[in-house]
Design a protein around this motif. Structure first.
Motif, PDB file in Angstrom:
ATOM      1  N   SER A  14      -1.371  -5.469   8.606  1.00 35.28           N
ATOM      2  CA  SER A  14      -0.710  -4.213   8.259  1.00 35.28           C
ATOM      3  C   SER A  14      -1.108  -3.150   9.268  1.00 35.28           C
ATOM      4  N   CYS A  37      -9.309   4.364   9.430  1.00 30.61           N
ATOM      5  CA  CYS A  37      -9.953   4.662   8.147  1.00 30.61           C
ATOM      6  C   CYS A  37     -11.176   3.744   8.032  1.00 30.61           C
ATOM      7  N   CYS A  95       0.827  -1.216   0.000  1.00 30.99           N
ATOM      8  CA  CYS A  95       0.000   0.000   0.000  1.00 30.99           C
ATOM      9  C   CYS A  95       0.860   1.263   0.000  1.00 30.99           C
ATOM     10  N   CYS A 130     -10.403   9.937   7.198  1.00 34.21           N
ATOM     11  CA  CYS A 130      -9.391   9.220   7.987  1.00 34.21           C
ATOM     12  C   CYS A 130      -8.972  10.051   9.189  1.00 34.21           C
ATOM     13  N   CYS A 155     -12.469   2.424   5.421  1.00 28.74           N
ATOM     14  CA  CYS A 155     -12.519   1.598   4.209  1.00 28.74           C
ATOM     15  C   CYS A 155     -12.481   0.100   4.550  1.00 28.74           C
ATOM     16  N   ALA A 193     -10.598  -2.232   3.291  1.00 29.81           N
ATOM     17  CA  ALA A 193      -9.230  -2.757   3.374  1.00 29.81           C
ATOM     18  C   ALA A 193      -8.652  -2.563   4.773  1.00 29.81           C
ATOM     19  N   PHE A 194      -8.910  -1.410   5.385  1.00 29.07           N
ATOM     20  CA  PHE A 194      -8.416  -1.173   6.743  1.00 29.07           C
ATOM     21  C   PHE A 194      -9.087  -2.141   7.713  1.00 29.07           C
ATOM     22  N   THR A 245      -7.500  -5.849   6.701  1.00 27.92           N
ATOM     23  CA  THR A 245      -6.075  -6.140   6.884  1.00 27.92           C
ATOM     24  C   THR A 245      -5.500  -5.601   8.180  1.00 27.92           C
ATOM     25  N   CYS A 259      -4.175   1.235   5.895  1.00 23.80           N
ATOM     26  CA  CYS A 259      -4.533   1.108   4.483  1.00 23.80           C
ATOM     27  C   CYS A 259      -3.872   2.243   3.696  1.00 23.80           C
ATOM     28  N   LYS A 260      -4.048   2.215   2.382  1.00 24.11           N
ATOM     29  CA  LYS A 260      -3.443   3.246   1.534  1.00 24.11           C
ATOM     30  C   LYS A 260      -4.011   4.631   1.821  1.00 24.11           C
ATOM     31  N   HIS A 261      -5.273   4.736   2.209  1.00 26.31           N
ATOM     32  CA  HIS A 261      -5.898   6.039   2.469  1.00 26.31           C
ATOM     33  C   HIS A 261      -5.291   6.686   3.710  1.00 26.31           C
TER      34      HIS A 261
END
Length: 140
Positions: A100, A85, A41, A78, A87, A89-90, A93, A103-105
């Motif tokens: 992780s 975040c 990410c 965020c 999202c 993905a957060f 993961t 996330c990327k955001h």
């Protein structure tokens, strides 16, 4: 992921802030470290920073949040202070699988803040209440 990795990540962001403020570049060693600490990410987050997809929204009461426009066109609010975040993905993961830190955001918000590349937007306290409750975007 425990607090030692979070401490490493925070130090990495401080190093990035110092280096970027002096050179306006991210050296290869910091890029490698970002990839190592944050995984795949990191590059996606840097893309969001390059696209100026991060806005710091502030209100007169001193509250602030980061709104990140994702690749899908969805806006995510965020919170860097508590590393959150909304999202999927957060949730999956970082929270559920603990694979992780973010996330990327959220990483894009942290990177933009460290690099001084956030767009700034002032909103009223009432607008901030709506943003924080997930009811609206800053520009509405």
């Amino acid at each position: 992921m425990g607090s030692p990795l979070l401490s490493v990540a925070e130090q990495l962001l401080r190093d990035l802030q110092r280096t970027y403020s002096e050179t306006k570049q991210i050296p290869d060693d910091l890029l490698i470290a970002l990839r190592f600490v944050f995984g795949p990410c990191a590059l996606q987050a840097l893309d969001l920073v390059d696209q100026r997809s991060v806005t710091c929204v502030s209100s007169p009461s001193g509250r602030d949040a980061f709104q990140v426009l994702g690749g899908s066109g969805r806006l995510y609010t965020c919170f860097t202070s508590c590393h959150y975040c909304p999202c999927p993905a957060f949730s999956f993961t970082a929270l559920r699988r603990n694979e992780s830190l973010m996330c990327k955001h959220l990483l894009a918000a942290c990177l933009s803040q460290a690099m001084g590349l956030c767009q700034q937007e002032q909103v009223s306290d009432q607008q901030m209440t709506h943003i924080l409750s997930g009811q609206t975007e800053a520009s509405t």
